[in-house]
Design an enzyme around this catalytic site. Structure first.
Site, mmCIF file in Angstrom:
data_model
loop_
_atom_site.group_PDB
_atom_site.id
_atom_site.type_symbol
_atom_site.label_atom_id
_atom_site.label_comp_id
_atom_site.label_asym_id
_atom_site.label_seq_id
_atom_site.Cartn_x
_atom_site.Cartn_y
_atom_site.Cartn_z
ATOM 1 N N HIS A 122 3.439 64.749 -18.125
ATOM 2 C CA HIS A 122 4.839 64.777 -18.542
ATOM 3 C C HIS A 122 5.545 66.003 -17.962
ATOM 4 C CE1 HIS A 122 4.958 61.547 -21.621
ATOM 5 N NE2 HIS A 122 3.664 61.791 -21.689
ATOM 6 N N THR A 174 -11.000 69.972 -14.433
ATOM 7 C CA THR A 174 -9.727 70.481 -13.911
ATOM 8 C C THR A 174 -9.724 70.621 -12.395
ATOM 9 O OG1 THR A 174 -10.440 72.783 -14.173
ATOM 10 C CG2 THR A 174 -9.319 71.763 -16.054
ATOM 11 N N LYS A 175 -10.916 70.478 -11.775
ATOM 12 C CA LYS A 175 -11.038 70.588 -10.318
ATOM 13 C C LYS A 175 -11.940 69.475 -9.813
ATOM 14 C CE LYS A 175 -10.561 75.645 -10.189
ATOM 15 N NZ LYS A 175 -11.209 76.911 -9.787
#
Length: 206
Positions: A122, A174-175
């Site tokens: 978002h 996250t990676k």
């Protein structure tokens, strides 16, 4: 049909009107009449199973395709409203999973319970406007063949997970995760990788 679809995409007012016809503005899911027609546009391979309790927020203007002998288990949520979902063969989407496109999942992938994989984010940058009114962005997620993701893990938008990867339970990815490795933690880090020359798994020093 392709020309009509392209015209709708390129005409903002027409696109808004068509989306309103298809999607309930409060429930943010396909309207009842469209859900009744899912059998016409959902592509499901040989012997594949989607359990009845699965919430199937599947729309015809994006792809939903599932290979052979794959399973989506009870209470999962599958949503292709903002991007394609392509699931390979012999793959299992576990109990209570949330899968929001755009996502490509390979063959022989096993997702344990309550895994969240979302290609959606978002917008929030404008502090004078509600986050819910600022729209969304997407980045494709790719999960290659032969991957096991442990329970309660989260895979963020834009991530690529290579072949024969294990993600420990409760991890937040996250990676990108390279092929033939083990990752765990929040944020997830690589703890083991397969050494082709030594033909064994090697611990990764931090």
């Amino acid at each position: 049909m392709a020309k009509l679809t392209e015209r709708i995409r390129q005409t903002p007012r027409l696109k808004k009107f068509v989306l309103h016809l298809m999607m309930h503005p409060v429930k943010t899911r396909p309207r009842c009449w469209l859900r009744c027609l899912r059998f016409l546009y959902m592509k499901k391979g040989k012997k594949s199973v989607i359990y009845r309790s699965v919430r199937k927020d599947i729309v015809p203007f994006n792809t939903f395709a599932m290979g052979n002998y794959s399973v989506i288990e009870d209470y999962a949520i599958i949503n292709n409203a903002v991007g394609d979902i392509v699931i390979g063969s012999h793959t299992r989407i576990g109990l209570g999973n949330t899968v929001i496109g755009p996502i490509t999942i390979g063959d022989k992938v096993n997702l344990a319970q309550n895994v969240i994989i979302s290609g959606l984010n978002h917008h929030f940058e404008n502090i004078d406007k509600a986050i819910s009114e600022q729209g969304v962005s997407t980045k494709p997620i790719v999960i290659e063949d032969d991957v096991w993701i442990g329970a309660n893990s989260v895979v963020l938008a834009g991530i690529r997970i290579g072949k024969h990867v294990v993600i420990g339970a409760g991890s937040v990815i996250t990676k990108d995760v390279p092929s033939y490795s083990v990752a765990l933690g929040n944020p997830a880090r690589i703890v083991k990788q397969y050494d082709v020359e030594k033909k064994q798994w090697i611990k990764v020093s931090q």
